[in-house]
Design an enzyme around this catalytic site. Structure first.
Site: not given
Ligand code: IPM
Ligand code: MG
Length: 356
Positions: A142, A191, A223, A247, A251
């Site tokens: 980001y 990851k 994942d 992020d 959620d």
């Protein structure tokens, strides 16, 4: 004590929910003998309308000069077509960066009173769940180098994920410290089977973990984590991860509680000045109608008292007042079932105030 608090009410339902939370703050102040002085600063869409930019310098300065910041929500369809650097979201990213808030704490727990709102099957949430997502907030993709260029197949765009050892160490420490106040378990999400930045992440988290022999630490690929959150959420205590993974997964973790209108968050850095905000958005569809659920913002104030001002009894009292109101059946529209009496934002606020 006297505390100076910057209010960034923002857009949509931001102003109503911040006003509700300030009422709670004032009541707590009166009861415990603290003075909370508040000053409002514009940011987000309302700042774009007023000044042409989402994060005016005076807002940054005002927040930096305060003991903490309470933020409502920014953004809305009105500003959706503006270019990246002029979008309301830029205000959030800019404030996090300017205040050095690299740690984002996003608790997600199942409220027994609202179990029926949980979208997961009852046998999955039988044991309940209560997790703390620790998201790195000022690094990674980001904030990395980005741009447009001519590529092999013509015009292309790129964003860069980069993490330094220092950035990983400090967020890992924040996670392990948080775990010591909870169930002493940290799951680090990455990851590492693909990304070099994740391999450094994993290596560094393990090194920090060695400083915390009393805390269990394990790794999970992102994942798989997305899957485990809906398969068996009670396995998580503290989760630590990068800006983008955090992020997305935060959620998901908020959604599985079934009560996103209840979830607060804290953004912290090296000083005690933090930024506190509900994790839900600006809900432009119900803005100005006195329908919003103020609880996430009220609980954000409780987090402010706990993490920035070390006022534990005061924070406990707010959290208990919210629990009591929910257990007594108080419901705003977002958490009401058929047949429930639906309270307005100000009525819910009153119910909570009455329990302090
Ligand atoms: C959040 C939001 C922000 C983020 C956006 C609005 C920039 O999604 O706080 O999670 O990605 O951090
Ligand atoms: Mg988000």
């Amino acid at each position: 004590m006297r505390y100076q608090i910057a209010l960034v009410k923002g857009d949509g339902i931001g102003p109503e929910i911040v006003d509700s939370a300030v009422e709670v703050l004032e009541k707590i102040g009166k009861k415990y003998g603290h003075e909370f002085c508040t000053v409002a600063y514009p940011a987000g869409g309302c700042a774009i309308d007023a000044t042409g930019e989402p994060l005016p310098a005076s807002t940054i300065e005002g927040c930096q000069a305060s003991d903490s910041v309470l933020l409502g929500a920014v953004g809305g369809p009105k500003w959706d077509s503006l270019p990246g650097h002029l979008r309301p979201e830029k205000a959030l990213l800019g404030l996090r960066k300017a205040l050095g808030l690299y740690t984002n704490l996003r608790p997600a727990k199942l409220y027994p009173a609202l179990k029926s709102a949980c979208p997961l099957r009852p046998d999955i949430v039988e044991k309940g769940f209560d997790l703390m997502m620790v998201r790195e907030l000022t690094g990674g993709i980001y904030f990395g180098e980005r741009g447009r260029r001519e590529g092999k197949y013509g015009p292309e765009a790129y964003d860069t994920e980069a993490y330094s050892v220092m950035e990983i160490e400090r967020i890992a420490r924040a996670a392990f410290d948080a775990a010591r106040k909870r169930r002493r378990n940290v799951i680090s999400i990455d990851k590492a089977n693909v990304l070099e930045s994740s391999r450094l992440w994993r290596e560094t988290v393990h090194r920090v973990a060695a400083e915390y022999p009393d805390v269990q630490c394990s790794d999970m690929l992102v994942d798989n984590a997305a899957m485990q959150l809906v398969r068996n959420p009670s396995q998580f205590d503290v989760v630590v991860t990068s800006n983008m993974f955090g992020d997305i997964l935060s959620d998901e973790s908020s959604q599985i509680t079934g009560s996103i209108g209840l979830l607060p968050s804290a953004s912290l850095g090296a000083t005690t000045c933090g930024m506190y905000e509900p994790i839900h958005g600006s809900a432009p569809d119900i803005a100005g109608q006195n329908k919003a659920n103020p609880i996430a913002t009220i609980l954000s104030v409780a987090m402010m008292l706990r993490y920035s001002f070390d006022l534990q009894a005061e924070a406990d009292e707010i959290e208990k007042a919210v629990d009591d109101a929910l257990n007594a059946g108080c419901r705003t529209a977002d958490i009401a079932k058929e047949g429930d009496t639906v309270l307005t934002c100000s009525e819910m606020t009153r119910e909570i105030l009455n329990r302090i």
